[in-house]
Scaffold this motif. Sequence first.
Motif, PDB file in Angstrom:
ATOM      1  N   ARG A  70       0.836  -1.195   0.000  1.00 46.82           N
ATOM      2  CA  ARG A  70       0.000   0.000   0.000  1.00 46.82           C
ATOM      3  C   ARG A  70       0.875   1.251   0.000  1.00 46.82           C
ATOM      4  O   ARG A  70       0.724   2.147   0.815  1.00 46.82           O
ATOM      5  CB  ARG A  70      -0.952   0.007   1.204  1.00 46.82           C
ATOM      6  CG  ARG A  70      -1.948  -1.140   1.183  1.00 46.82           C
ATOM      7  CD  ARG A  70      -2.953  -1.046   2.316  1.00 46.82           C
ATOM      8  NE  ARG A  70      -3.869  -2.178   2.297  1.00 46.82           N
ATOM      9  CZ  ARG A  70      -4.839  -2.370   3.200  1.00 46.82           C
ATOM     10  NH1 ARG A  70      -5.006  -1.494   4.177  1.00 46.82           N
ATOM     11  NH2 ARG A  70      -5.623  -3.427   3.123  1.00 46.82           N
ATOM     12  N   GLY A  71       1.831   1.264  -0.898  1.00 45.87           N
ATOM     13  CA  GLY A  71       2.779   2.365  -0.937  1.00 45.87           C
ATOM     14  C   GLY A  71       3.947   2.113   0.002  1.00 45.87           C
ATOM     15  O   GLY A  71       4.075   1.048   0.602  1.00 45.87           O
ATOM     16  N   GLN A  72       4.803   3.115   0.138  1.00 48.44           N
ATOM     17  CA  GLN A  72       5.998   2.955   0.946  1.00 48.44           C
ATOM     18  C   GLN A  72       5.672   2.953   2.437  1.00 48.44           C
ATOM     19  O   GLN A  72       4.804   3.695   2.898  1.00 48.44           O
ATOM     20  CB  GLN A  72       6.990   4.079   0.655  1.00 48.44           C
ATOM     21  CG  GLN A  72       7.533   4.042  -0.760  1.00 48.44           C
ATOM     22  CD  GLN A  72       8.320   2.779  -1.043  1.00 48.44           C
ATOM     23  OE1 GLN A  72       7.747   1.791  -1.485  1.00 48.44           O
ATOM     24  NE2 GLN A  72       9.607   2.815  -0.799  1.00 48.44           N
ATOM     25  N   ALA A  73       6.404   2.117   3.185  1.00 47.04           N
ATOM     26  CA  ALA A  73       6.231   2.014   4.634  1.00 47.04           C
ATOM     27  C   ALA A  73       7.582   2.162   5.299  1.00 47.04           C
ATOM     28  O   ALA A  73       8.607   1.766   4.753  1.00 47.04           O
ATOM     29  CB  ALA A  73       5.608   0.669   5.004  1.00 47.04           C
ATOM     30  N   GLU A  92       2.732   3.707   7.810  1.00 49.63           N
ATOM     31  CA  GLU A  92       2.322   3.695   6.406  1.00 49.63           C
ATOM     32  C   GLU A  92       1.531   4.953   6.091  1.00 49.63           C
ATOM     33  O   GLU A  92       0.961   5.599   6.974  1.00 49.63           O
ATOM     34  CB  GLU A  92       1.462   2.467   6.111  1.00 49.63           C
ATOM     35  CG  GLU A  92       2.213   1.157   6.236  1.00 49.63           C
ATOM     36  CD  GLU A  92       1.326  -0.039   5.972  1.00 49.63           C
ATOM     37  OE1 GLU A  92       1.392  -0.591   4.864  1.00 49.63           O
ATOM     38  OE2 GLU A  92       0.566  -0.423   6.885  1.00 49.63           O
ATOM     39  N   ARG A  93       1.500   5.258   4.803  1.00 50.93           N
ATOM     40  CA  ARG A  93       0.722   6.393   4.336  1.00 50.93           C
ATOM     41  C   ARG A  93      -0.066   5.943   3.126  1.00 50.93           C
ATOM     42  O   ARG A  93       0.484   5.715   2.064  1.00 50.93           O
ATOM     43  CB  ARG A  93       1.652   7.548   3.968  1.00 50.93           C
ATOM     44  CG  ARG A  93       0.928   8.777   3.460  1.00 50.93           C
ATOM     45  CD  ARG A  93       1.914   9.898   3.198  1.00 50.93           C
ATOM     46  NE  ARG A  93       1.233  11.107   2.812  1.00 50.93           N
ATOM     47  CZ  ARG A  93       1.827  12.276   2.640  1.00 50.93           C
ATOM     48  NH1 ARG A  93       3.120  12.356   2.837  1.00 50.93           N
ATOM     49  NH2 ARG A  93       1.141  13.344   2.285  1.00 50.93           N
ATOM     50  N   SER A  94      -1.353   5.772   3.281  1.00 48.88           N
ATOM     51  CA  SER A  94      -2.207   5.301   2.189  1.00 48.88           C
ATOM     52  C   SER A  94      -3.206   6.390   1.842  1.00 48.88           C
ATOM     53  O   SER A  94      -4.340   6.397   2.305  1.00 48.88           O
ATOM     54  CB  SER A  94      -2.934   4.012   2.603  1.00 48.88           C
ATOM     55  OG  SER A  94      -2.005   2.995   2.912  1.00 48.88           O
ATOM     56  N   GLY A  95      -2.745   7.350   1.031  1.00 47.24           N
ATOM     57  CA  GLY A  95      -3.621   8.421   0.606  1.00 47.24           C
ATOM     58  C   GLY A  95      -3.859   9.486   1.655  1.00 47.24           C
ATOM     59  O   GLY A  95      -4.738  10.329   1.487  1.00 47.24           O
ATOM     60  N   GLY A  96      -3.102   9.491   2.738  1.00 45.33           N
ATOM     61  CA  GLY A  96      -3.271  10.482   3.785  1.00 45.33           C
ATOM     62  C   GLY A  96      -1.967  10.682   4.523  1.00 45.33           C
ATOM     63  O   GLY A  96      -0.906  10.273   4.060  1.00 45.33           O
TER      64      GLY A  96
END
Length: 427
Positions: A327-330, A352-356
Amino acid sequence: MWRVTFAVCAFLAMVNAPAFAKPGDPASGERARIAADAALVPPFALDGPSRQWQTHDRAQDPQNPGDFSWTYTYTLERNVVVRETIGIRSIGRPYVIRRDIGPLLARLDGAAVRADFDRGTLVARQSDDPAVRQGFYRGAQFAYRAVDDTRNALALLEIMPLEALAGEIAVFHATPLAALGKAPPEGDAIYVVNAIGALEPVAVRIGTTFAKPGSNDGGSPGIAEKARRALVAGGGRVHLIFGRQIVATLPVVNDGGNGGIVVPQAVPLGGQVLALASPTLGGSAAVARRGPAVEERDAAVALVARRLGVRPDRIETSGLAEFDLGRGQAIVGSARAVVGSRVDARAFFIVERSGGPPSLTLFAVSKSPLDAESGPGSETLVDALDARDGQTLVVTRVTGFDAHTFAIYERTAAGWKRTYTGGGSTN
């Protein structure tokens, strides 16, 4: 990086420029489109029959392109565009196609193609050379071959018709992810690999569950035997997994124990930095594992400090890594702080950063009095891989007073959950 920026993006963000021809389009309009863009040089032929034409930004000096430059090449057959290639040279700062190509791809081919690539599914990977990784993607409109050559500071994205994908995979002898096929009766073995290539069995996953590890005393002999049988069934070879990516496929040397492999020099193992191996499982991360940038580390530390109730400068971190967990970079790593009245707190976390904004999606903490003889123990990252059912599995090493074991986390609807503990040995 939470946000990837290059100085070059200033002249790439010309959203009103016409999109170039795409595979399947007639070539008649391509030269006109390029000519209409004053920022580009007129296309010039690369070969005798003039099947390949290339352009680049006027600001680039072909004799001295600098630390960042790009070229756009289109290939014709019977006056129809059949392939596009975007070549990138980036020195001093790794340019990862899957992560960084967005602005340039939108500049050259439009937002729809950029979105198609961003949403494309990884279907095959070629990684015989750990410094040159190739991924083959299937989008809804087109197929793509993405190459990240860290040795030569080069990157390449090829755009082709969907029907050309199978042939491209065959030409480069890539491994289709679907080749995993049906799970063997012996299950899927998971090993930890250290800097000298020694394999330490962690778990055997059968379907969607793990085989019972039994006692951890002396190295979980039950798991060791199950893993050995799975290894033999897999042909005595393992995929070396680093950063949730297959970086090499290697034969296992039987040393009388659990066996070992020769770790490629390009894979930076040592100390707390470990890798995973499996004869049947792999990984599908879009970008390579790396250490986080200062601002990324600071953002993660601030979240951990807030959870522990201390100032960020009171946090000690170790084993921090940034990579793709689906879900993107962590940012993944361990932290330690003295909290409250002389309490030793140690945590393993995932940010994590998932759209926020970045957030803690896993925070596993243990505490004990600061003067306790044994301490609270520690938990550190090993790496991550993909299970056969599509789950992303994060593997950690849990160290206590006189022994260590391993833990595996899976993402659930409620967040990351520890679903397995086993393997390891007494110290």
